[in-house]
Design a protein around this motif. Sequence first.
Motif, PDB file in Angstrom:
ATOM      1  N   GLU A   9     132.995   2.805  93.015  1.00 25.11           N
ATOM      2  CA  GLU A   9     134.326   3.101  93.560  1.00 25.11           C
ATOM      3  C   GLU A   9     134.268   3.623  94.983  1.00 25.11           C
ATOM      4  N   GLN A  10     133.135   4.193  95.370  1.00 25.60           N
ATOM      5  CA  GLN A  10     132.987   4.764  96.708  1.00 25.60           C
ATOM      6  C   GLN A  10     132.529   3.741  97.751  1.00 25.60           C
ATOM      7  N   VAL A  11     132.167   2.543  97.315  1.00 26.14           N
ATOM      8  CA  VAL A  11     131.636   1.544  98.247  1.00 26.14           C
ATOM      9  C   VAL A  11     132.778   0.822  98.949  1.00 26.14           C
ATOM     10  N   THR A  12     132.940   1.130 100.222  1.00 34.65           N
ATOM     11  CA  THR A  12     133.974   0.474 101.034  1.00 34.65           C
ATOM     12  C   THR A  12     133.451   0.009 102.391  1.00 34.65           C
ATOM     13  N   THR A  13     132.197   0.360 102.706  1.00 32.97           N
ATOM     14  CA  THR A  13     131.621  -0.012 103.990  1.00 32.97           C
ATOM     15  C   THR A  13     130.245  -0.653 103.786  1.00 32.97           C
ATOM     16  N   LYS A  14     129.742  -1.252 104.834  1.00 33.09           N
ATOM     17  CA  LYS A  14     128.406  -1.847 104.782  1.00 33.09           C
ATOM     18  C   LYS A  14     127.360  -0.786 104.448  1.00 33.09           C
ATOM     19  N   ASP A  15     127.425   0.363 105.107  1.00 35.12           N
ATOM     20  CA  ASP A  15     126.446   1.419 104.860  1.00 35.12           C
ATOM     21  C   ASP A  15     126.504   1.924 103.421  1.00 35.12           C
ATOM     22  N   GLU A  16     127.700   2.059 102.886  1.00 33.54           N
ATOM     23  CA  GLU A  16     127.851   2.499 101.497  1.00 33.54           C
ATOM     24  C   GLU A  16     127.318   1.436 100.537  1.00 33.54           C
ATOM     25  N   PHE A  17     127.504   0.170 100.870  1.00 32.04           N
ATOM     26  CA  PHE A  17     126.961  -0.914 100.052  1.00 32.04           C
ATOM     27  C   PHE A  17     125.437  -0.887 100.073  1.00 32.04           C
ATOM     28  N   LEU A  18     124.860  -0.685 101.262  1.00 34.64           N
ATOM     29  CA  LEU A  18     123.400  -0.602 101.371  1.00 34.64           C
ATOM     30  C   LEU A  18     122.870   0.592 100.585  1.00 34.64           C
ATOM     31  N   GLU A  19     123.559   1.713 100.649  1.00 38.62           N
ATOM     32  CA  GLU A  19     123.163   2.889  99.880  1.00 38.62           C
ATOM     33  C   GLU A  19     123.224   2.594  98.378  1.00 38.62           C
TER      34      GLU A  19
END
Length: 84
Positions: free
Chosen positions: A8-18
């Motif tokens: 639910e917290q994934v909204t950006t490229k960096d968050e996706f990579l994390e």
Amino acid sequence: MEFYEKIEQVTTKDEFLEFLNLLSKDFKINVDEWENKSINYYLEAIESWIESMESYYKNSDLPVPNNIDWNFLATIFYVGKIYE
């Protein structure tokens, strides 16, 4: 770790990579908790889920996503085969 909360917290490229990094670490640490331990079974499970994803969303009272970039997803999965 609650992956649904992380998703639910994934909204950006960096968050996706994390998220991918956490998923990889989870596999290494908790492999016994994974239903699909080979790439073949993992991809087959993703395919099966996508085939019936509308039911998942309807049963969860969530809207079915309608802005999925299928071409981009296909590219991501393909480059995992060839990228070093």
